[in-house]
Design a protein around this motif. Sequence first.
Motif, mmCIF file in Angstrom:
data_model
loop_
_atom_site.group_PDB
_atom_site.id
_atom_site.type_symbol
_atom_site.label_atom_id
_atom_site.label_comp_id
_atom_site.label_asym_id
_atom_site.label_seq_id
_atom_site.Cartn_x
_atom_site.Cartn_y
_atom_site.Cartn_z
ATOM 1 N N GLU A 1 0.847 -1.219 0.027
ATOM 2 C CA GLU A 1 0.089 0.033 -0.149
ATOM 3 C C GLU A 1 0.963 1.125 -0.161
ATOM 4 O OE1 GLU A 1 -3.497 0.341 -0.014
ATOM 5 O OE2 GLU A 1 -3.791 -1.777 -0.160
ATOM 6 N N ALA B 1 1.893 4.914 0.898
ATOM 7 C CA ALA B 1 1.813 5.622 2.083
ATOM 8 C C ALA B 1 2.905 6.951 2.185
ATOM 9 C CB ALA B 1 2.029 4.724 3.273
ATOM 10 N N VAL C 1 4.111 0.564 2.374
ATOM 11 C CA VAL C 1 3.861 -0.283 3.272
ATOM 12 C C VAL C 1 3.855 -1.670 2.862
ATOM 13 C CG1 VAL C 1 2.540 -0.842 5.475
ATOM 14 C CG2 VAL C 1 2.749 1.444 4.739
ATOM 15 N N MET D 1 -1.337 6.825 5.631
ATOM 16 C CA MET D 1 -1.777 5.678 4.284
ATOM 17 C C MET D 1 -2.390 6.814 3.138
ATOM 18 S SD MET D 1 -0.637 3.131 5.614
ATOM 19 C CE MET D 1 -1.334 2.031 4.530
#
Length: 95
Positions: free
Chosen positions: A14, A16, A29, A55
């Motif tokens: 993800e 971030a 991440v 995030m």
Amino acid sequence: MEEKRKYPRTEISEPAYVSSGGSVIPCVVRNISREGAAIDVDNPAFVPQHFRLVMAKDPSIVHACRVTWIQQNRVGLTFIGTDAAAEPPPPDGGR
């Protein structure tokens, strides 16, 4: 190697941001748990010891972090408490 973490990590990928003192560094991440995460960055030398991990898909998800280890471009993080803005202070005299 024996797993020493209290909570298992979930493998993710993800986008971030490392956020500290007005500076923002993009990262990815790679895994996350209740107590910490591992992120990949272009240059770990620019990652401060303490920062907020934001995030990208949901900027309301913010973790206060400290760096635990660095191996090449991967940085291991420990989450340190909760975001003060997300948790209101206890009411005075709430007895």
